[in-house]
Design a protein around this motif. Structure first.
Motif, PDB file in Angstrom:
ATOM      1  N   GLU A 150      -1.878   1.987  -9.757  1.00 44.36           N
ATOM      2  CA  GLU A 150      -1.783   2.625 -11.073  1.00 44.36           C
ATOM      3  C   GLU A 150      -3.080   2.491 -11.847  1.00 44.36           C
ATOM      4  OE1 GLU A 150       1.623   0.668 -12.819  1.00 44.36           O
ATOM      5  OE2 GLU A 150       3.005   2.095 -11.867  1.00 44.36           O
ATOM      6  N   ASN A 151      -3.249   3.376 -12.802  1.00 45.19           N
ATOM      7  CA  ASN A 151      -4.404   3.353 -13.713  1.00 45.19           C
ATOM      8  C   ASN A 151      -5.740   3.495 -12.985  1.00 45.19           C
ATOM      9  OD1 ASN A 151      -3.155   3.096 -16.325  1.00 45.19           O
ATOM     10  ND2 ASN A 151      -2.514   1.065 -15.676  1.00 45.19           N
ATOM     11  N   ARG A 176      -2.126   6.575  -7.795  1.00 47.05           N
ATOM     12  CA  ARG A 176      -2.618   7.068  -6.519  1.00 47.05           C
ATOM     13  C   ARG A 176      -1.973   6.325  -5.354  1.00 47.05           C
ATOM     14  NH1 ARG A 176      -6.973   8.921  -3.493  1.00 47.05           N
ATOM     15  NH2 ARG A 176      -7.549   7.525  -1.818  1.00 47.05           N
ATOM     16  N   SER A 177      -1.560   7.054  -4.320  1.00 46.94           N
ATOM     17  CA  SER A 177      -1.145   6.403  -3.077  1.00 46.94           C
ATOM     18  C   SER A 177      -2.406   6.175  -2.257  1.00 46.94           C
ATOM     19  CB  SER A 177      -0.138   7.269  -2.322  1.00 46.94           C
ATOM     20  OG  SER A 177      -0.613   8.579  -2.162  1.00 46.94           O
ATOM     21  N   HIS A 178      -2.535   4.977  -1.737  1.00 46.79           N
ATOM     22  CA  HIS A 178      -3.801   4.552  -1.145  1.00 46.79           C
ATOM     23  C   HIS A 178      -3.532   3.786   0.141  1.00 46.79           C
ATOM     24  CE1 HIS A 178      -8.124   3.503  -1.715  1.00 46.79           C
ATOM     25  NE2 HIS A 178      -7.796   2.434  -1.019  1.00 46.79           N
ATOM     26  N   TRP A 179      -4.106   4.227   1.237  1.00 40.17           N
ATOM     27  CA  TRP A 179      -3.955   3.546   2.520  1.00 40.17           C
ATOM     28  C   TRP A 179      -5.111   2.599   2.744  1.00 40.17           C
ATOM     29  CZ3 TRP A 179       0.145   3.816   5.799  1.00 40.17           C
ATOM     30  CH2 TRP A 179       1.066   4.871   5.595  1.00 40.17           C
ATOM     31  N   LEU A 180      -4.777   1.393   3.222  1.00 36.51           N
ATOM     32  CA  LEU A 180      -5.826   0.458   3.609  1.00 36.51           C
ATOM     33  C   LEU A 180      -5.318  -0.347   4.794  1.00 36.51           C
ATOM     34  CD1 LEU A 180      -8.639  -0.763   2.950  1.00 36.51           C
ATOM     35  CD2 LEU A 180      -7.434  -2.485   1.599  1.00 36.51           C
ATOM     36  N   GLN A 181      -6.049  -0.286   5.876  1.00 35.85           N
ATOM     37  CA  GLN A 181      -5.724  -1.037   7.099  1.00 35.85           C
ATOM     38  C   GLN A 181      -4.266  -0.862   7.506  1.00 35.85           C
ATOM     39  OE1 GLN A 181      -7.200  -4.905   5.995  1.00 35.85           O
ATOM     40  NE2 GLN A 181      -9.296  -4.392   6.587  1.00 35.85           N
ATOM     41  N   GLY A 182      -3.810   0.386   7.525  1.00 32.59           N
ATOM     42  CA  GLY A 182      -2.474   0.701   8.014  1.00 32.59           C
ATOM     43  C   GLY A 182      -1.349   0.442   7.028  1.00 32.59           C
TER      44      GLY A 182
END
Ligand SMILES: [Zn+2]
Length: 75
Positions: free
Chosen positions: A29-30, A17-23
């Motif tokens: 993975e997994n 998953r591509s995941h954004w956190l604080q810019g």
């Protein structure tokens, strides 16, 4: 569960998953997800997403880093 887009059955799977956190963008993975066997839509529990946020906020191991192209499709 039942997919809200196509009505298909979902199956529990581990996904990337591509995941954004604080810019910042992370590839994680997994990650536990429910994946629709009909259309491929992926569903994540809020608790799973919170766990990713917590993990990334703490000291964590980095498997690799990668350059990402940002493209303007209208340009
Ligand atoms: Zn579906």
């Amino acid at each position: 569960m039942i997919c809200e887009f196509c009505g298909g059955e979902t199956q529990a799977r581990k996904v990337k998953r591509s995941h954004w956190l604080q810019g910042r963008l992370y590839i994680v993975e997994n990650v536990d997800a429910e994946v629709c066997q009909g259309c491929g839509e992926r569903y994540f529990h809020a608790t799973t997403l919170d766990a990713i946020d917590r993990h990334l906020s703490m000291e964590h191991e980095v498997k690799e880093t990668m350059n990402v192209e940002v493209v303007d499709i209208a340009a």
